[in-house]
Design an enzyme around this catalytic site. Sequence first.
Site, short mmCIF file in Angstrom:
data_model
loop_
_atom_site.label_atom_id
_atom_site.label_comp_id
_atom_site.label_asym_id
_atom_site.label_seq_id
_atom_site.Cartn_x
_atom_site.Cartn_y
_atom_site.Cartn_z
N TRP A 109 1.04 -1.26 -0.05
CA TRP A 109 0.10 0.06 -0.08
C TRP A 109 0.73 1.20 -0.09
CZ3 TRP A 109 -1.94 2.77 4.72
CH2 TRP A 109 -2.96 3.66 4.43
N ASP A 134 0.21 -5.16 9.56
CA ASP A 134 -0.95 -4.18 9.11
C ASP A 134 -2.15 -5.21 8.89
OD1 ASP A 134 -2.97 -2.63 7.83
OD2 ASP A 134 -1.30 -1.79 6.70
N LYS A 177 -13.13 -2.17 6.89
CA LYS A 177 -13.53 -2.98 5.80
C LYS A 177 -14.60 -3.94 6.32
CE LYS A 177 -9.81 -0.89 3.90
NZ LYS A 177 -9.20 -0.07 4.74
#
Length: 398
Positions: free
Chosen positions: A131, A212, A247
């Site tokens: 990312w 992460d 999410k």
Amino acid sequence: MFFDRIEAAPADPILGLTDAFKKDTHPNKINLGAGVYKNEAGVTPILNCVKSAEKVILDTETSKAYLPINGLPEFGALTRELIFGADHEIVTSGRAVTCHCPGGTGALRIGSDFIHQQNVATTVWISDPTWANHYSIVTNAGLKFERYPYYDRATHGLAFDRMMETLEQANEGDVVLLHACCHNPTGIDPTIEQWEQIADFLARKKLLPFIDFAYQGFGHGIDEDAQGVRIIASRCREMLIASSYSKNLGLYNERVGALTIVCEDAAAAEKILSQLKITVRTSISNPPAHGEKIVTTVLGDKDLRAQWESELTAMRERIREMRVLLTEKLAEFGAGDFSFITEQNGMFSFSGLNKEQVETLKKEHGIYIVGSGRICVACITKENVEPLARAIAAVVKA
């Protein structure tokens, strides 16, 4: 003048893509650059369990007073249970602490700030690709970064051997940033055996894991997606985990993330929390409440928790269905073998398309994809999958 020499920054590669998409007049345009889940109607939905939780909060909330600096205690406890399991030794021993951060991004930044401020480490090893914001976050926190290879373009899989060979160059005390599941942008995750090798390696080299964990539940399941984290925790006594509820609960604009730090023992955890509060205090003072209360209400209520797990399963299965359907349509239209897409996990996929093909898709077909070829599978629907597959086949065969 103070600001006259400041120049405009380049557009964010993903947000800029969305802006271009909005201006496009193509009648059947498709945006696969977005980083959010969408349902079959192309909408990012509010989960029913979230709506129910908000009703509870509306009916019972009596104050808008500040939260504690690290958030509600029950939020931290429920987050640790979600990551490790309610009966895990890390949870029951009290040797981990959690603070509510503004989204997974906030958790990564506060974690990086903490590492820098406390002189824990100076260098963070980050996967290539990753990312894109990872690099900026650690740099702006005052840390340096190194890259380790992750994606094998020839096989469309994990470049595991090259990854491990490169990480051998890390110095004792360095930080290694890992994606727990649903690697962004590739969708490629280590196997259980590879996670075990990674965990053994981190312990042997005395490296600090910084994980992460943005997509728990979007890969194979809540517990299944945590296996890598739990394997590392079985070998490494200390670690940082940046998790997100954007999410898996659809709370994108509520900015609900969490930084969990696992320590050697409960006494060390207490010291760490005292310093972590200072990091939070000097960055955001204390966290926003509404999203955190939604998470706490959903995870803390048996019925709402069951409803959430059902809705999460439906989102995960829809993404999996779109992976399979896209692969089938690509084969049907003669694009070649894209079966590797079905082996990837989560919202994103490295499609294997190059920059020229991505640009052609945009100009000639109104299909928007990040320049790396990363597509958001969650933005594919049964309605747009056929024109998408036809367009990809056309540019691949050109």
